[in-house]
Scaffold this active site. Structure first.
Site, PDB file in Angstrom:
ATOM      1  N   ASP A 179      -6.961  -6.647   6.827  1.00  0.00           N
ATOM      2  CA  ASP A 179      -7.836  -7.639   6.199  1.00  0.00           C
ATOM      3  C   ASP A 179      -7.093  -8.709   5.391  1.00  0.00           C
ATOM      4  O   ASP A 179      -7.715  -9.591   4.822  1.00  0.00           O
ATOM      5  CB  ASP A 179      -8.864  -6.934   5.294  1.00  0.00           C
ATOM      6  CG  ASP A 179      -8.201  -6.041   4.251  1.00  0.00           C
ATOM      7  OD1 ASP A 179      -7.018  -5.684   4.427  1.00  0.00           O
ATOM      8  OD2 ASP A 179      -8.871  -5.695   3.262  1.00  0.00           O
ATOM      9  N   GLU A 264       2.716   2.784  -3.076  1.00  0.00           N
ATOM     10  CA  GLU A 264       3.857   1.938  -2.737  1.00  0.00           C
ATOM     11  C   GLU A 264       5.098   2.344  -3.523  1.00  0.00           C
ATOM     12  O   GLU A 264       6.175   2.539  -2.972  1.00  0.00           O
ATOM     13  CB  GLU A 264       3.545   0.457  -3.021  1.00  0.00           C
ATOM     14  CG  GLU A 264       2.437  -0.142  -2.179  1.00  0.00           C
ATOM     15  CD  GLU A 264       1.049   0.035  -2.778  1.00  0.00           C
ATOM     16  OE1 GLU A 264       0.904   0.861  -3.716  1.00  0.00           O
ATOM     17  OE2 GLU A 264       0.112  -0.632  -2.301  1.00  0.00           O
TER      18      GLU A 264
END
Ligand code: UGA
Ligand code: MN
Length: 308
Positions: A179, A264
């Protein structure tokens, strides 16, 4: 006293109403299935479900690997890893992304469907794009915390790379969600990543952008959400890794039990230090990717003739 025929008539009416309602509910679920979207599997009878699952396992192995089609073997391959899942905007998102990726040379797109089986319509779509791709299914593993979207799928893609890629060939890995918005420039810049490269991400972490801050070309801090609590406070869209790290720092996989927002940093902490960060996007002065999010469409009518 009411006549027996009246009672029979009323019962018949109620019966018809209930049957009608049941048929409508069932056909709605079935309509979703015949659109090939494999959603709402749970409403199907057990036997049919098992059969579809079995077929799905077979389809699962039938991914298309067209790495050989990549056009220029003198430059490093860019592996793009994209988790995806069925929703009404899925095809629109993937179309937009394919339109960007098809303009990038020597790129292999690994798309991992967050489900038990792949969707044949989606596979046909990937074939039509001309992008070199691999498409397979990996559903969320049961022990994975719900707040990590796409983590198991990315890990499955990393497994795939380790099985299918020859580590002596230069390659770079980029986790690109379906997205976001990507400039072409960022792909050219990340291709030669030595170990870990980074750049700003627009519209991320509740700010206009999140970015590493540099001094004399080296990262000295980050402007980002929870920067004080995360060693590498950067969105998935803001870094690329040289594929070598997969073999050097085993296991290079996302920790699916990490706290929210720590996905992350936990990965990068396994392999890298701040000193190794290679800043891109003109020393982190340009926004070349955006963490955009698509609004859920407000659909009131499901017309099933055309595939959305
Ligand atoms: C943010 C980060 O940008 C993601 O990289 C990170 O995985 C995510 O948070 C998280 O930790 O949960 P965000 O925009 O909030 O991203 O998440 P989505 O875009 O909804 O999902 C990230 C990716 O996972 C997308 O490619 C999406 O298609 C995929 N996804 C999402 C699934 O595969 N399954 C889902 O159920 C939901
Ligand atoms: Mn997103």
């Amino acid at each position: 006293m009411r006549k027996p025929t009246f009672i029979v008539k009323q019962s018949l009416k109620i019966f018809c109403l209930l049957t009608g309602f049941a048929v409508m509910t069932w056909s709605f679920s079935f309509t979703k299935y015949i659109r090939g979207q494999f959603v709402n599997l749970n409403v199907l009878p057990e036997r049919l479900k098992e059969y579809m699952y079995f077929m799905g396992r077979r389809l699962n192995g039938a991914y298309l690997s067209s790495l050989n089609k990549a056009d220029n073997h003198d430059i490093p391959i860019i592996f793009i890893i994209t988790p995806t899942y069925y929703r009404l905007v899925q095809k629109a998102e993937l179309t937009r992304m394919a339109n960007t990726l098809r303009l990038v040379k020597q790129l292999h797109w690994i798309i991992v469907e967050d489900f038990e089986v792949i969707n044949l319509k989606t596979q046909e779509f990937f074939q039509s794009t001309g992008v070199s791709f691999t498409y397979f299914a990996q559903s969320k593993r049961s022990e994975t915390n719900n707040h990590h979207r796409g983590a198991d799928q990315r890990n499955a893609a990393l497994d795939w790379i380790m099985v299918n890629h020859n580590p002596s060939m230069p390659a770079v890995i980029y986790f690109a969600d379906d997205d976001n918005a990507y400039s072409l420039e960022i792909f050219q810049q990340m291709r030669y990543t030595k170990k870990l490269s980074m750049w700003p991400v627009g519209l991320s972490g509740g700010r206009t952008y999140e970015t590493p801050i540099l001094k004399d070309g080296k990262v000295i801090k980050f402007l980002a959400w929870k920067a004080e609590k995360r060693k590498f406070p950067i969105d998935m869209a803001g870094f690329a890794l040289n594929a070598n790290v997969l073999w050097t720092y085993k296991p290079m996989r996302f920790s699916t039990d990490a706290d929210p927002g720590m996905l992350e940093t936990k990965l990068l902490e396994r392999c890298c230090t701040w000193a190794e960060i290679e800043p891109l996007a003109d020393n982190c002065t340009k926004i070349l990717v955006w963490h955009t999010r698509t609004e859920k469409p407000k659909v009131r009518m499901f017309d099933n003739v055309l595939e959305v």
